[in-house]
Design an enzyme around this catalytic site. Sequence first.
Site, PDB file in Angstrom:
ATOM      1  N   GLY A  12       0.781  -1.233   0.000  1.00 58.12           N
ATOM      2  CA  GLY A  12       0.000   0.000   0.000  1.00 58.12           C
ATOM      3  C   GLY A  12       0.813   1.283   0.000  1.00 58.12           C
ATOM      4  N   ASN A  14       1.584   3.005  -2.613  1.00 59.99           N
ATOM      5  CA  ASN A  14       0.901   3.936  -3.524  1.00 59.99           C
ATOM      6  C   ASN A  14      -0.345   4.523  -2.866  1.00 59.99           C
ATOM      7  OD1 ASN A  14       2.120   4.207  -6.361  1.00 59.99           O
ATOM      8  ND2 ASN A  14       2.335   2.023  -5.910  1.00 59.99           N
ATOM      9  N   ASN A 108      -5.075   2.683 -13.374  1.00 56.93           N
ATOM     10  CA  ASN A 108      -4.154   1.694 -12.816  1.00 56.93           C
ATOM     11  C   ASN A 108      -2.734   2.252 -12.866  1.00 56.93           C
ATOM     12  OD1 ASN A 108      -3.199  -0.985 -12.010  1.00 56.93           O
ATOM     13  ND2 ASN A 108      -2.519  -1.245 -14.129  1.00 56.93           N
ATOM     14  N   HIS A 110       1.119   1.041 -13.287  1.00 56.25           N
ATOM     15  CA  HIS A 110       1.915  -0.118 -13.694  1.00 56.25           C
ATOM     16  C   HIS A 110       3.390   0.263 -13.621  1.00 56.25           C
ATOM     17  CE1 HIS A 110       2.780  -3.941 -15.567  1.00 56.25           C
ATOM     18  NE2 HIS A 110       3.675  -3.294 -16.297  1.00 56.25           N
TER      19      HIS A 110
HETATM   20  C1  GAR Z   1       3.520  -1.271  -7.344  1.00 55.83           C
HETATM   21  O1  GAR Z   1       4.846  -1.291  -7.792  1.00 55.83           O
HETATM   22  C2  GAR Z   1       2.559  -1.251  -8.511  1.00 55.83           C
HETATM   23  O2  GAR Z   1       3.033  -0.497  -9.583  1.00 55.83           O
HETATM   24  C3  GAR Z   1       2.497  -2.716  -8.862  1.00 55.83           C
HETATM   25  O3  GAR Z   1       2.436  -3.364  -7.597  1.00 55.83           O
HETATM   26  C4  GAR Z   1       3.152  -2.579  -6.635  1.00 55.83           C
HETATM   27  C5  GAR Z   1       2.268  -2.350  -5.423  1.00 55.83           C
HETATM   28  O4  GAR Z   1       2.961  -1.718  -4.386  1.00 55.83           O
HETATM   29  N1  GAR Z   1       1.377  -3.006  -9.690  1.00 55.83           N
HETATM   30  C6  GAR Z   1       1.403  -3.908 -10.662  1.00 55.83           C
HETATM   31  O5  GAR Z   1       2.354  -4.612 -10.897  1.00 55.83           O
HETATM   32  C7  GAR Z   1       0.112  -4.006 -11.486  1.00 55.83           C
HETATM   33  N2  GAR Z   1       0.311  -4.770 -12.673  1.00 55.83           N
HETATM   34  P1  GAR Z   1       2.206  -0.988  -3.181  1.00 55.83           P
HETATM   35  O6  GAR Z   1       1.190  -1.953  -2.609  1.00 55.83           O
HETATM   36  O7  GAR Z   1       3.292  -0.667  -2.200  1.00 55.83           O
HETATM   37  O8  GAR Z   1       1.548   0.270  -3.728  1.00 55.83           O
END
Ligand code: GAR
Length: 208
Positions: A12, A14, A108, A110
Amino acid sequence: MLKIVVCVSGGGTNLQAIIDAVNSGTITNTEIAGVISNNRNAFALERAKQAGIPAVCVSPKDYINRDLFNEALLKTVNEMKPDLVVLAGFLVTIPVEMIKAYENRIINIHPSLIPSFCGVGYYGLKVHEGALERGVKISGATVHFVDDGTDTGPIILQKAVEVRRDDTPKALQQRIMEEAEWKILPHAIDMIANGKVQVKNGKVVITE
Ligand code: GAR
């Protein structure tokens, strides 16, 4: 006021960047109506709780099949009445019914420069492993609208990050988060909240 629902699966960070940006005024005109996680143990749920944001878990493990989970997910989102759904590290395939119901209202983040290292199988650390294996010198992150493909929707923002010679997948992941994801995701939300983002002929047009 743009009402957003943030969907998460893991740490989490982001989500935290969004919460901090709303609190500091970097994101304006926006209210976080709720957080949804597919994973009961996601630290993101704790972050939401600490920020006083309603947070729920909708786990596929609690449903006998995928259709019932998809239905429950859409129902939970609908009940929060969002204007925008933000996938912030949400590692679940979004049901087609939800994509239809929220056309151009789901975004989203990525962790690569789409169209590189994206699509089925590219999520989390796997994206950075792929980038290092290919030997790219630049990677980064992308915020895009969600359509019925995987990582194929209209691109809103991208930010490049240099790959270092001694990078590991984890080190690259962390730098892309810090230098790109935590900046462009809040920025995209702020632009949407202030009416600066439109989709025309399948592409995003930004009016600053
Ligand atoms: C982030 O790096 C996001 O970009 C990626 O998962 C991570 C979540 O981190 N998303 C993907 O790969 C989607 N295809 P977080 O839970 O610390 O935000």
